[in-house]
Design an enzyme around this catalytic site. Structure first.
Site, mmCIF file in Angstrom:
data_model
loop_
_atom_site.group_PDB
_atom_site.id
_atom_site.type_symbol
_atom_site.label_atom_id
_atom_site.label_comp_id
_atom_site.label_asym_id
_atom_site.label_seq_id
_atom_site.Cartn_x
_atom_site.Cartn_y
_atom_site.Cartn_z
ATOM 1 C CE LYS A 52 -3.736 -2.595 2.105
ATOM 2 N NZ LYS A 52 -4.419 -3.073 3.313
ATOM 3 C CD GLN A 96 -3.314 -4.573 6.500
ATOM 4 O OE1 GLN A 96 -3.204 -3.616 5.754
ATOM 5 N NE2 GLN A 96 -3.943 -5.680 6.134
ATOM 6 C CG ASP A 119 -9.440 -0.584 4.496
ATOM 7 O OD1 ASP A 119 -9.122 -0.860 3.322
ATOM 8 O OD2 ASP A 119 -8.747 -0.901 5.481
#
Ligand code: NDP
Length: 293
Positions: A52, A96, A119
């Site tokens: 990422k 995460q 997200d």
């Protein structure tokens, strides 16, 4: 059989994003800024976060990686989230997953402001997506839809079978494929571990999307001739011939299934790369205030 090439398509998506970032830079606009919080040192999570951060560099975003010890308390993580929520320079951020067991993931997900939740896991974004309203769509399902679109795969009226009902992949995927938008409009069946005679459903699929996390679970006898097969699974399997000591396997037995398909995603090189590209796309949307004004 046509390979749905995540490498090629994600590069195209990222190139499109880079053009927009270059334009923003040239006009003196704000450069998108993505932050990522990594708690602990899980190997797979390190890999995902690393890719990422690298993607941010590729498209010209700013990125900030916040590393926290595995022993971090929930309160300490909440304070970091609050800081990122209030930081006007950060357009979007991710925490995460998975988190260490002592931290409540649901609480963490809900603490992220919906307008920074690139997200797409916050209930507000999931709710808006479900209602067909503008929202951040969680990156993996969003990446799959973009892949179908880039390959111009006909979906309207098709039977889409999704295996797996997690909140981040299977369930949002099933909702998206049933929407009335382009590259959806499917009749959808959502299968899970309590489904009886799973193969009888997968064999009916014109479009089969598999996200269950079991290496090479889907075999040739479970797939209809000519099906479009999207393999979301990423499992590390011990492999002494690899330098790393493991190989990455999908949920589909590619060797067996690929010859029967009209289209199929490889693992690696398929959905995973699209997931990262979609996260970049959501961050750009956030910086441009497209979803939340
Ligand atoms: P989860 O473990 O959260 O969910 C798995 C789902 O599969 C559950 O709904 C479960 O059913 C179902 N399932 C498990 N076993 C069976 C079975 N034998 N038959 C039918 N259904 C079954 O996983 P995720 O959705 O988070 O991830 C799935 C896979 O995708 C993993 O390999 C993960 O690493 C990968 N992944 C890949 C991404 C990418 O970018 N390519 C992104 C995210 C995940 P039940 O609900 O009944 O337990």
């Amino acid at each position: 059989m046509i390979l749905l090439d995540g490498k090629k398509i994600s590069a195209e998506v990222k190139a499109e994003i880079k053009i927009e970032v270059d334009q923003l830079r040239a006009s003196g606009g704000k450069i998108p800024h993505l932050a990522a919080v990594l708690v602990g040192t899980d190997g797979a999570s390190e890999t995902y976060v690393g890719s990422k951060v690298r993607s941010c560099e590729e498209v010209g975003f700013r990125s900030t990686l916040i590393r926290m010890e595995a022993s971090t308390t929930e309160d300490e993580l909440m304070q970091v989230i609050e800081g990122l929520n209030n930081d006007i320079d950060v357009d979007g951020f991710i925490v995460q997953l998975p988190l260490p067991k002592h931290i409540n993931e649901e609480k963490v997900t809900q603490a992220i402001l919906p307008n920074k939740d690139v997200d797409g896991f916050h209930p507000v974004n999931v709710g808006r997506m479900t209602l067909g309203q503008p929202s951040y769509i969680s990156a993996t399902p969003y990446g799959i839809v973009q892949m179908l679109e880039k390959y111009n795969i006909e979906t309207a009226g098709k039977h889409c079978v999704v295996v797996g009902r997690s909140n981040i992949v299977g369930r949002p995927m099933s909702i998206l494929m049933s929407q009335t938008t382009a590259f959806s409009n499917c009749t959808v069946t959502l299968c899970h571990s309590r489904t009886k005679d799973l193969a009888s459903f997968t064999r009916m699929a014109d479009i089969l999307i598999v996200a269950l996390g079991k290496a090479e679970f889907v075999t040739a006898d479970m797939v209809k001739d000519g099906a479009v097969v999207i393999d979301v699974g990423i499992t590390r399997v011990a492999d002494a011939t690899k330098k790393s000591g493991y190989a990455i396997k999908g949920d589909v037995n590619f060797e067996q299934v690929a010859p029967k398909c009209s289209y199929i995603t490889p693992v690696p090189g398929g959905v995973g790369l699209m997931t990262v590209a979609s996260l970049m796309k959501n961050t750009l949307l956030s910086a441009k205030k497209v979803i939340y004004k």
